[in-house]
Design an enzyme around this catalytic site. Structure first.
Site, PDB file in Angstrom:
ATOM      1  N   SER A  77       0.845  -1.193   0.000  1.00  0.00           N
ATOM      2  CA  SER A  77       0.000   0.000   0.000  1.00  0.00           C
ATOM      3  C   SER A  77       0.877   1.238   0.000  1.00  0.00           C
ATOM      4  O   SER A  77       2.030   1.197   0.442  1.00  0.00           O
ATOM      5  CB  SER A  77      -0.903   0.026   1.230  1.00  0.00           C
ATOM      6  N   ASP A  78       0.317   2.344  -0.492  1.00  0.00           N
ATOM      7  CA  ASP A  78       0.925   3.617  -0.167  1.00  0.00           C
ATOM      8  C   ASP A  78       0.676   3.861   1.317  1.00  0.00           C
ATOM      9  O   ASP A  78      -0.155   3.197   1.938  1.00  0.00           O
ATOM     10  CB  ASP A  78       0.333   4.731  -1.029  1.00  0.00           C
ATOM     11  N   TRP A  79       1.394   4.806   1.873  1.00  0.00           N
ATOM     12  CA  TRP A  79       1.340   5.021   3.318  1.00  0.00           C
ATOM     13  C   TRP A  79      -0.055   5.527   3.717  1.00  0.00           C
ATOM     14  O   TRP A  79      -0.497   6.577   3.266  1.00  0.00           O
ATOM     15  CB  TRP A  79       2.427   5.997   3.728  1.00  0.00           C
ATOM     16  N   SER A  88      -2.930   4.086   2.831  1.00  0.00           N
ATOM     17  CA  SER A  88      -3.911   3.974   1.743  1.00  0.00           C
ATOM     18  C   SER A  88      -4.741   2.696   1.840  1.00  0.00           C
ATOM     19  O   SER A  88      -5.337   2.260   0.858  1.00  0.00           O
ATOM     20  CB  SER A  88      -3.213   4.020   0.378  1.00  0.00           C
TER      21      SER A  88
END
Length: 818
Positions: free
Chosen positions: A247-249, A251
């Site tokens: 994941s993005d941070w 997200s």
């Protein structure tokens, strides 16, 4: 007699040699990962699906699994060390149109990572430049999927050749920073496959990228981290990806949804994918343990393929301030700066030059994960002084602006100098202040401490007031910055600020003042948690120093544009420069006839208000730590500019093909953006609408000139076309040229772009020299995505091959029929 050399572009050979160095996840690596997973407890497996710290994966010593470090970012290593090489921005790298140089960028990033014990690099960022407003455009590789794909492939193979895992991001369709957690990019199947997915596909299939990062946004109403079609059906089953999907941070928005949709790793912490959520889901049958096992296997088999379970991650033989990286940063800047305008051949500079502007003595960069703290930088003023010391006059802000903070008074009676400071034990400036006192200036870094005895270390606020009056009319420059919220009022009107919870940011504005008029200033600040910083500075333009300086020079180089406070992650930016910058450009032009503007920005800007005022314009993007040296070499003619635009720059925002469909434009419970332009983004859209961009895709001037000729095409297989042509340097200076190859489907049963970039090569030519370039176009160069067949197809018929220096100048044409 013409001197002709032949160059075979050899893309397959070039990239083949690079990919051969990249690690591949073999059946043996998969089997070893499965064996390790079989020895893990369920709790250990679930814990392994999220970050141990914000930028590391947890160690499991009993299984000989070490802690694995991750780091931002696309333009340099941000974590695990205070300083690192600050390379130019991604959009500048794309502007080089130089695969081998971007491969060197990847190698430099990989070496910098290894020197810091970092094994997973969170780059490259590759989202398509859809509109100039996106705050992270500076990190990406432009508007065209072919150019962006070639740049990404070179970058990834370079990083991974050093034994470091690259992470391509953000998957997928994260084309705005506005409301990025809540906005749905609604895109049809064809547009997705032709515009927004090809870079990721190439990264997986051709560069063997080790990791993919999901984006914040929703895609067609489903968050990317919960999108089964995107993450499993397409990425895993169709493209064959075997690496880590993270994941993005922050997200991730659910546990079961993300777990069943293919996400392997939640970063930075297990907010959703944790034992508290997943154990009950397994017990009730909503998530299977086999699903958890496969996620851990994906992570481990990738680490195994890169040898990360079997070797020391940190390479102490590589210098933290790496000479190879420093050279690479300089060479990128040299080749990626784009000369947009050069009326009367003002450049290269002749005679004495004044260098000035807010960016003259600093190297700006975009904000967020693309921000890097370098060991050192070379500014434009330093670069010019180094190359032509006696012919360079510094009229930088510290020279032509006078500090006037000492001219502020507590009230209109002008009895006491300074500011009235009111301190509150709350964040809202509410009630009566606990302390009121007079302070001579506003420059505080309380770090994690309290501002005064008896005050809390967090959750306080301060208001400062003061009066200012000038005996003569003039121009003020006001700077305010803080961590957390701050705002500036003049005569009770808010003029700037950043009123929210955030790390340090700053704002700068200019204010015209009348003679003998009273101006009431109010600065407000609050601290939320952690560090507390507030700064306010005020300066007045010294018109006499400016006039005297300009009278001594033959040219003026004015450095201006955006920076990390005005362009960065988490927010979109305006199309236009700050109004005071536009006014100052025109002011300087009215005082001196030979004005050069060096512009820092991550994409196109509104040139209309000030374009005519400048005789020459350099698009410097964010040029990295060595940028000032490269810009000085270009300005003085030590080298010829060779960058070409990876974007189209519109005359006005309303001309852009996505105008009207960039922000929310569908009525729904979530914010939905309908990509109504379809495949007609960037130059494809301008070709369709007939609107002339200010500067077209692929455009860039040189100090030399080039002639194209003798185009030849030959079929070498099913939908394989060999293309060759000659390029000659007809000017008086050795220089590099980017030759671009476009394909036009003469007649199609579906709407297709007038032309699409399908090949390019950058070639260096001495004056008078010619070379013959050769490349091969494959089946994808002639195909479109058929939404009925759900695949790319070539429609039989006639195609034109167009060759030239940019998308609007294509003098060579040949025809092939399939």
């Amino acid at each position: 007699m013409m001197n002709i050399k032949t160059i075979s572009v050899g893309l397959c050979l070039f990239f083949g040699s690079m990919v051969g160095k990249a690690q591949v996840i073999t059946p043996q690596a998969e089997q070893r990962a499965r064996e390790i997973v079989s020895r893990m407890t369920l709790k250990e497996k679930i814990e392994y699906l999220s970050g141990y710290t914000s930028f590391s994966l947890r160690a499991i010593p009993r299984l000989s699994i070490p802690e694995i470090r991750l780091a931002d970012g696309p333009q340099g290593i941000r974590n695990h060390a205070p300083n690192s090489t600050m390379y130019p921005s991604g959009i500048l790298s794309a502007s080089t149109w130089n695969r081998e140089l971007v491969y060197r960028l990847g190698r430099g990033l990989g070496q910098d990572a290894r020197a810091r014990g970092v094994s997973i690099l969170l780059g490259p960022g590759v989202n398509i430049y859809r509109a100039p407003l996106c705050g992270r455009n500076f990190e990406y590789f432009g508007e065209d999927p072919y150019l962006a794909g070639e740049a990404a492939k070179a970058y990834i193979t370079g990083v991974q050749s050093e034994g470091v895992i690259a992470t391509i991001k953000h998957f997928a369709a994260n084309n705005q920073e506005w409301s990025r957690h809540h906005a749905s990019s609604d895109i049809d199947e064809r547009t997705l496959h032709e515009i927004y997915l090809p870079v990721f596909e190439k990264a997986v299939k051709e560069a063997n990228v080790g990791a993919v990062m999901n984006s914040y946004n929703l895609l067609n109403g489903v968050h990317a981290t919960e999108h089964k079609w995107l993450n499993i059906d397409l990425l895993r089953d169709t493209w064959g990806f075997k690496g880590i999907l993270m994941s993005d941070w922050t997200s991730v928005y659910s546990a079961v949804g993300a777990a069943n949709a293919g996400l392997d790793l939640e970063m930075p912490k297990g907010v959703f994918m944790n034992a508290g959520n997943l154990l009950p889901a397994i017990e009730t049958g909503r998530v299977t343990e086999e699903t958890i096992n496969l996620k851990v296997q994906h992570i481990l088999q990738t680490l195994i393929a890169y040898g990360l379970l079997d070797k020391e991650q940190q390479d102490r033989t590589i210098a933290l301030d790496n000479p190879f990286s420093r050279r690479t940063a300089l060479d990128l800047a040299r080749e990626g700066v784009v000369l947009l305008k050069n009326t009367g051949n003002l450049l290269p500079l002749k005679g004495r030059t004044a260098v000035m502007g807010p960016n003259a003595d600093r190297i700006p960069t975009g904000g967020g994960s693309g921000f890097v703290s370098p060991f050192s930088t070379v500014s434009v003023s330093q670069g010019l002084k180094g190359l032509q010391n006696k012919n360079t006059l510094l009229l930088t802000d510290d020279v032509i602006y006078d500090d006037i903070v000492a001219e502020f008074y507590t009230d209109s009676t002008r009895q006491t100098k300074g500011f009235v400071a009111s301190y509150f034990k709350n964040k809202t400036l509410s009630g009566q202040p606990e302390v009121i006192r007079t302070e001579p200036s506003i420059d505080y870094d309380w770090k994690d401490g309290a501002p005064l005895d008896g005050f809390p270390v967090d959750g306080f606020s301060v208001r400062w007031t003061a009066n200012y009056r000038s005996e003569v009319a003039g121009q003020l420059k006001l700077h305010i910055g803080g961590d957390d919220g701050y705002r500036l009022f003049v005569n009770d009107e808010r003029v700037t600020g950043d009123w929210g919870n955030h790390s340090y940011s700053g704002r700068e504005v200019e204010l015209s003042v009348e003679a003998n008029k009273e101006y009431r200033f109010r600065i407000e600040f609050y601290d939320n948690i952690s560090s507390a910083i507030i700064r306010f500075n005020a300066y007045k333009l010294n018109e006499e120093k400016l006039r005297q300086g300009l009278a001594k020079v033959d040219n003026v180089v004015f450095c201006t544009g955006f920076n990390s406070n005005t362009e960065g992650e988490g927010f979109d930016r305006p199309f236009a420069l700050a109004h005071y910058q536009e006014l100052f450009i025109k002011k300087i032009a009215s005082m001196h006839p030979n004005l050069v503007v060096v512009l820092n920005a991550g994409g196109g800007v509104d040139f209309t208000p000030w374009h005519e005022a400048a005789k020459a314009i350099l698009m410097a993007w964010y040029p990295g730590q060595e940028g000032g040296q490269a810009i000085a070499e270009i300005l003085t003619g030590k080298i010829s500019p060779s960058g070409k635009l990876p974007i189209s720059i519109e005359r006005k925002w309303e001309d852009n093909p996505v105008y009207g469909s960039y922000y929310e434009n569908l009525r729904a419970e979530i914010k939905r953006i309908d990509y109504s332009e379809g495949v007609f983004v960037g130059y494809r859209g301008y070709d369709r609408s007939g609107k002339e961009p200010f500067y077209p895709f692929g455009y860039g001037l040189s100090y030399s000139s080039f002639a194209y000729g003798n185009l030849a095409v030959e079929k070498v297989g099913d939908y394989q076309l060999a293309v060759s042509f000659e390029v000659k340097n007809t000017g008086k200076m050795d220089a590099a040229e980017v030759a671009q190859v476009y394909v036009h489907d003469v007649q199609s049963t579906v709407p297709r772009p007038l032309k699409e970039l399908k090949g390019y090569e950058k070639v260096f030519l001495k004056k008078g020299e010619s070379k013959r370039l050769s490349l091969v176009l494959d089946e994808r160069a002639f195909s479109y995505y058929d939404m009925n067949l759900h695949r790319f197809v070539v429609e039989p018929g006639e195609f034109e091959i167009l060759v030239g220096p940019d998308s609007r100048q294509l003098p060579l044409k040949a025809t092939v029929t399939w």
